[in-house]
Design a protein around this motif. Structure first.
Motif, short mmCIF file in Angstrom:
data_model
loop_
_atom_site.label_atom_id
_atom_site.label_comp_id
_atom_site.label_asym_id
_atom_site.label_seq_id
_atom_site.Cartn_x
_atom_site.Cartn_y
_atom_site.Cartn_z
N LYS A 2 43.75 40.66 -25.98
CA LYS A 2 45.08 41.23 -25.74
C LYS A 2 45.15 41.85 -24.35
O LYS A 2 46.15 41.70 -23.64
N LYS A 3 44.10 42.55 -23.94
CA LYS A 3 44.08 43.16 -22.62
C LYS A 3 44.12 42.09 -21.53
O LYS A 3 44.85 42.21 -20.55
N LYS A 4 43.35 41.02 -21.71
CA LYS A 4 43.34 39.94 -20.73
C LYS A 4 44.71 39.25 -20.66
O LYS A 4 45.20 38.92 -19.59
N ALA A 5 45.32 39.07 -21.83
CA ALA A 5 46.64 38.45 -21.86
C ALA A 5 47.68 39.33 -21.16
O ALA A 5 48.51 38.83 -20.39
N MET A 6 47.62 40.62 -21.42
CA MET A 6 48.56 41.55 -20.79
C MET A 6 48.35 41.60 -19.28
O MET A 6 49.31 41.62 -18.51
N LEU A 7 47.10 41.60 -18.84
CA LEU A 7 46.81 41.60 -17.41
C LEU A 7 47.28 40.31 -16.74
O LEU A 7 47.81 40.33 -15.63
N THR A 8 47.12 39.21 -17.44
CA THR A 8 47.58 37.93 -16.90
C THR A 8 49.10 37.92 -16.77
O THR A 8 49.64 37.49 -15.75
N ILE A 9 49.79 38.39 -17.78
CA ILE A 9 51.25 38.45 -17.74
C ILE A 9 51.72 39.37 -16.63
O ILE A 9 52.65 39.05 -15.89
N LEU A 10 51.06 40.51 -16.50
CA LEU A 10 51.41 41.46 -15.44
C LEU A 10 51.18 40.85 -14.06
O LEU A 10 52.02 40.98 -13.17
N ALA A 11 50.06 40.15 -13.89
CA ALA A 11 49.77 39.52 -12.60
C ALA A 11 50.79 38.44 -12.28
O ALA A 11 51.27 38.33 -11.14
#
Length: 114
Positions: free
Chosen positions: A6-15
């Motif tokens: 979830k953290k990786k997905a959120m960071l990817t979306i944010l990036a």
């Protein structure tokens, strides 16, 4: 495990959102007419596109259809020799497509508006 995903997905979306926002700023800041820019690009590229299609695409289609037509005609003849009945459908369709693509450069650009 799931929280890392979830953290990786959120960071990817944010990036991705930051990249999209950064790339969109110059287009909005320029204050230019996007539709006008697209029309100008099309006008300058239209003659080149027409030339390429007339000298490369249509002749390639004509060659492919001619080979397919004569191949299908030969196969129909061999089927006629074997079964005694000539099947016209395949060769006629390929011949019609060949005539269509041979004459297409004469009228297709009028339909498109070039």
């Amino acid at each position: 495990m799931k929280s890392n995903r979830k953290k990786k997905a959120m960071l990817t979306i944010l990036a991705l959102a930051l990249c999209a926002g950064t790339l969109c700023i110059p287009a909005l800041a320029a204050g230019g007419d996007v539709a006008g820019a697209v029309q100008e690009a099309w006008k300058s590229a239209a003659t080149q596109i027409k030339t390429v299609v007339d000298t490369v695409v249509f002749p390639a289609l004509d060659m492919i259809l001619a080979i397919a037509f004569f191949g299908k005609l030969g196969m129909a003849y061999f089927d006629y020799r074997k079964h005694g009945q000539f099947e016209w459908t395949g060769p006629v369709i390929l011949f019609a497509c060949l005539i269509f693509t041979l004459t297409a450069p004469l009228y297709v650009w009028k339909i498109i508006g070039l």
